[in-house]
Design an enzyme around this catalytic site. Sequence first.
Site, mmCIF file in Angstrom:
data_model
loop_
_atom_site.group_PDB
_atom_site.id
_atom_site.type_symbol
_atom_site.label_atom_id
_atom_site.label_comp_id
_atom_site.label_asym_id
_atom_site.label_seq_id
_atom_site.Cartn_x
_atom_site.Cartn_y
_atom_site.Cartn_z
ATOM 1 N N GLY A 38 1.048 -1.383 0.022
ATOM 2 C CA GLY A 38 -0.012 0.031 0.034
ATOM 3 C C GLY A 38 0.773 1.228 0.008
ATOM 4 N N CYS A 39 0.198 2.190 0.486
ATOM 5 C CA CYS A 39 1.060 3.726 0.441
ATOM 6 C C CYS A 39 2.221 3.555 1.066
ATOM 7 C CB CYS A 39 0.119 4.746 1.117
ATOM 8 S SG CYS A 39 0.837 6.214 1.294
ATOM 9 N N PHE A 40 3.293 3.794 0.619
ATOM 10 C CA PHE A 40 4.664 3.638 1.074
ATOM 11 C C PHE A 40 5.067 4.622 2.298
ATOM 12 C CE2 PHE A 40 6.067 5.754 -3.273
ATOM 13 C CZ PHE A 40 5.707 7.153 -2.921
#
Length: 169
Positions: free
Chosen positions: A11-13
């Site tokens: 997902g979002c880093f």
Amino acid sequence: MTTETATLAGGCFWGMQDLIRKMDGVLSTRVGYTGGDVENATYKNHGTHAEAIEVVYNPEKISYRRLLEFFFQIHDPTTENRQGNDRGMSYRSAIYYADDAQKAVALDTIADVNASGLWPDRVVTELAPVSAFWEAEPEHQDYLERIPNGYTCHFIRPDWVLPKRAAAE
């Protein structure tokens, strides 16, 4: 000192970097794009790449298995192309292994997660060889350190802890 590198997408880093960097034995992290089809990927043009984190760690302090256990605890590996409100291929769960040893540990860890019954469904995490890693722009590096109240969909789930087994370390 010996170092090894793990490349993970969950997902979002931003949230992944913020949590993983705090682990004892993690030496450095950087966020970027990997596993896709665009050369010189950027935030605005990363094609089929996943948002990922590259983790350099000291294997004498933390094992690859332990990194993966934490990885599975801070994101939902049972949702395809999604983490929280983030949807699309960029937000898929993936482990990009550097060699056969990392691949074997990843397969073993995924099997243990599936067998545990602790997660809401079966793991859909992609497993693929590491490929080019395109470092994200400076404004994405260390994002939650600079903007502590910024967006994240990652958190430690206390109920998603694999039982310890000596053979796994």
